[in-house]
Design an enzyme around this catalytic site. Sequence first.
Site, PDB file in Angstrom:
ATOM      1  CE  LYS A   8     144.298  62.531  -1.523  1.00 28.00           C
ATOM      2  NZ  LYS A   8     142.513  61.950  -1.183  1.00 28.00           N
ATOM      3  CB  SER A  94     141.742  64.789   1.478  1.00 31.14           C
ATOM      4  OG  SER A  94     140.986  63.529   0.396  1.00 31.14           O
ATOM      5  CB  SER A 118     138.335  62.892  -1.082  1.00 29.44           C
ATOM      6  OG  SER A 118     138.108  63.084   0.616  1.00 29.44           O
TER       7      SER A 118
END
Length: 148
Positions: A8, A94, A118
């Site tokens: 990420k 996210s 997320s």
Amino acid sequence: HGIPLAIKDLSNVKGLPNTLGGSKLYSSLQQQQQQQHTTSNEEDDAFARRIRKEGAIFIGKTNAPEFGLGSHTFNDMFGYTANPYDTSKSAGGSSGGAAVALASNMLCLADGSDMMGSLRNPAGWNGIYSIRPTAGLISEDNDDDDDG
């Protein structure tokens, strides 16, 4: 040896840039680093170091909203991450970039972060599963070389 893995875009991985989710602040930082010839990270975050030690092969970064703040994966630098099953729908956030990479078979394993859904929201919105470890279960200590 190892499994291809994309991290990420909020975490530091040696040799890969970290834009903090396509942050506008990154643009000025990137310009400064280019002047100093250091556009990529020089070391891994602790968790990245651990999984690299176990054989992970880092192939890139997954999209995230700026600073990981948002229930939809969008940022000004890389744009909107669409749901792979219906591109008119959101991938969630996210960790939407990671969820889409898994759901579309780009990766067999991905990392993410989760403080307010997320991992869980993108997993549900993209038809995959996620695991969120209990807070504190995995050490965040950068000096933890024992990893045990």
